[in-house]
Scaffold this active site. Structure first.
Site, PDB file in Angstrom:
ATOM      1  N   ARG A 187       0.894  -1.059   0.135  1.00 25.56           N
ATOM      2  CA  ARG A 187       0.062  -0.063  -0.139  1.00 25.56           C
ATOM      3  C   ARG A 187       0.948   1.255   0.033  1.00 25.56           C
ATOM      4  O   ARG A 187       0.447   2.210  -0.351  1.00 25.56           O
ATOM      5  CB  ARG A 187      -0.897   0.141   1.055  1.00 25.56           C
ATOM      6  CG  ARG A 187      -2.045  -0.882   1.122  1.00 25.56           C
ATOM      7  CD  ARG A 187      -2.914  -1.105   2.459  1.00 25.56           C
ATOM      8  NE  ARG A 187      -2.534  -2.251   3.171  1.00 25.56           N
ATOM      9  CZ  ARG A 187      -2.741  -2.384   4.333  1.00 25.56           C
ATOM     10  NH1 ARG A 187      -3.175  -1.289   5.114  1.00 25.56           N
ATOM     11  NH2 ARG A 187      -2.343  -3.559   4.990  1.00 25.56           N
TER      12      ARG A 187
ATOM     13  N   GLU B 161       1.301  -5.986  13.179  1.00 27.31           N
ATOM     14  CA  GLU B 161      -0.007  -6.220  14.222  1.00 27.31           C
ATOM     15  C   GLU B 161      -0.407  -7.771  13.915  1.00 27.31           C
ATOM     16  O   GLU B 161      -0.893  -8.207  14.896  1.00 27.31           O
ATOM     17  CB  GLU B 161      -0.997  -5.292  13.923  1.00 27.31           C
ATOM     18  CG  GLU B 161      -2.321  -5.043  14.745  1.00 27.31           C
ATOM     19  CD  GLU B 161      -3.312  -4.311  14.513  1.00 27.31           C
ATOM     20  OE1 GLU B 161      -3.156  -3.450  13.464  1.00 27.31           O
ATOM     21  OE2 GLU B 161      -4.228  -3.884  15.341  1.00 27.31           O
TER      22      GLU B 161
HETATM   23  O1  LIG Z   1       3.558  -0.748  11.806  1.00 24.68           O
HETATM   24  P1  LIG Z   1       3.145  -2.313  11.476  1.00 24.68           P
HETATM   25  O2  LIG Z   1       2.545  -2.937  12.696  1.00 24.68           O
HETATM   26  O3  LIG Z   1       4.226  -2.628  10.934  1.00 24.68           O
HETATM   27  O4  LIG Z   1       1.974  -2.064  10.399  1.00 24.68           O
HETATM   28  C1  LIG Z   1       1.874  -1.375   9.327  1.00 24.68           C
HETATM   29  C2  LIG Z   1       2.047  -2.185   8.084  1.00 24.68           C
HETATM   30  O5  LIG Z   1       0.904  -2.955   7.893  1.00 24.68           O
HETATM   31  C3  LIG Z   1       0.354  -2.860   6.473  1.00 24.68           C
HETATM   32  O6  LIG Z   1       1.095  -3.592   5.725  1.00 24.68           O
HETATM   33  P2  LIG Z   1       1.015  -5.093   5.217  1.00 24.68           P
HETATM   34  O7  LIG Z   1       2.180  -5.835   5.650  1.00 24.68           O
HETATM   35  O8  LIG Z   1      -0.356  -5.671   5.780  1.00 24.68           O
HETATM   36  O9  LIG Z   1       1.116  -5.253   3.757  1.00 24.68           O
HETATM   37  P3  LIG Z   1       0.314  -4.709   2.564  1.00 24.68           P
HETATM   38  O10 LIG Z   1       0.580  -3.189   2.170  1.00 24.68           O
HETATM   39  O11 LIG Z   1       0.962  -5.629   1.787  1.00 24.68           O
HETATM   40  O12 LIG Z   1      -1.197  -4.917   2.624  1.00 24.68           O
HETATM   41  C4  LIG Z   1       0.584  -1.355   6.191  1.00 24.68           C
HETATM   42  O13 LIG Z   1       0.618  -1.286   5.170  1.00 24.68           O
HETATM   43  C5  LIG Z   1       1.846  -1.156   6.904  1.00 24.68           C
HETATM   44  O14 LIG Z   1       2.875  -1.294   6.147  1.00 24.68           O
HETATM   45  N1  LIG Z   2      -5.285  -2.129  11.854  1.00 22.56           N
HETATM   46  C1  LIG Z   2      -4.879  -1.996  10.740  1.00 22.56           C
HETATM   47  N2  LIG Z   2      -5.369  -1.883   9.387  1.00 22.56           N
HETATM   48  C2  LIG Z   2      -4.794  -1.623   8.168  1.00 22.56           C
HETATM   49  N3  LIG Z   2      -3.500  -2.031   8.081  1.00 22.56           N
HETATM   50  C3  LIG Z   2      -2.716  -2.441   9.191  1.00 22.56           C
HETATM   51  N4  LIG Z   2      -1.483  -2.494   9.369  1.00 22.56           N
HETATM   52  C4  LIG Z   2      -1.310  -3.166  10.599  1.00 22.56           C
HETATM   53  N5  LIG Z   2      -2.399  -2.868  11.475  1.00 22.56           N
HETATM   54  C5  LIG Z   2      -3.201  -2.638  10.513  1.00 22.56           C
END
Ligand SMILES: O=P(O)(O)OC[C@H]1O[C@H](OP(=O)(O)OP(=O)(O)O)[C@H](O)[C@@H]1O
Ligand SMILES: Nc1ncnc2[nH]cnc12
Length: 179
Positions: A62, A99
């Site tokens: 994202r 998370e």
């Molecule tokens: O602060 P954190 O606990 O590390 O969480 C934040 C991360 O989680 C999500 O990515 P995700 O790994 O779900 O990947 P995506 O962007 O491919 O959906 C979001 O886009 C951040 O990169």
């Molecule tokens: N609560 C949340 N919603 C969307 N993206 C996340 N990445 C980590 N935690 C998230």
């Protein structure tokens, strides 16, 4: 004239995704609104126009949607930090927890020259695991993190405090607290 909405109002919440107990803050509803998306990209890029940035880096996946637009707006090179196994050239890697799981991210070892002044972009800051992994990769290549910029902060999960403890300047556009 159309009414200006707060960035937070463009983001929807999906309960129990991807696992029970997680309130998923879904930025697709921000990205699908041209006014909201432009507002977010401008707010992530404009504070840094005088910071002599050389590079915008962003987190898979994202973060790429925002980071690419921020790089375009600032007229700077864009560097992707990708989930393991996706970058074709030589890479360095960092493992981390977030998370709802664990992952490994990678950056091309020649993504920028040592001394680069980097803005790190992602959509959301939760535990900070992802962003800290990004910071470590950039610093291992000799880059300097000027700031890390996110649309959403989940302050209860501690990521913003964790990054600031590492000396990273943090910009976030809105907070979601608890439920
Ligand atoms: O602060 P954190 O606990 O590390 O969480 C934040 C991360 O989680 C999500 O990515 P995700 O790994 O779900 O990947 P995506 O962007 O491919 O959906 C979001 O886009 C951040 O990169
Ligand atoms: N609560 C949340 N919603 C969307 N993206 C996340 N990445 C980590 N935690 C998230």
């Amino acid at each position: 004239m159309s009414e200006t909405r707060a960035i937070k109002d463009y983001i929807r919440t999906i309960p129990d995704f991807p696992i029970p107990g997680v309130q998923f803050r879904d930025v697709t509803t921000l990205f699908s609104d041209p006014t909201g998306f432009r507002q977010a990209v401008d707010a992530l890029a404009n504070p840094f126009t005088e910071d002599r940035l050389t590079t915008v880096a962003a987190m898979d996946a994202r973060g790429f949607i925002l980071g690419g637009a921020v790089a375009y707006k600032l007229g700077l090179p864009f560097v992707p930090i990708r989930k393991k196994g996706k970058l074709p050239g030589g890479t360095i890697a960092e493992a981390y927890s977030l998370e709802y799981g664990e992952a490994i991210v990678e950056i091309h070892h020649d993504a920028f020259d040592p001394g680069a002044r980097v803005l790190l972009v992602d959509d959301l800051l939760a535990t900070g695991g992802t962003a800290v992994a990004g910071v470590k990769l950039i610093e291992r290549l000799g880059g300097h993190i000027v700031a890390a910029a996110f649309v959403v902060n989940l302050p209860d999960l501690g990521g913003s405090a964790r990054l600031r403890e590492l000396g990273v300047e943090v910009l976030t556009l809105c907070d979601f607290d608890g439920d």
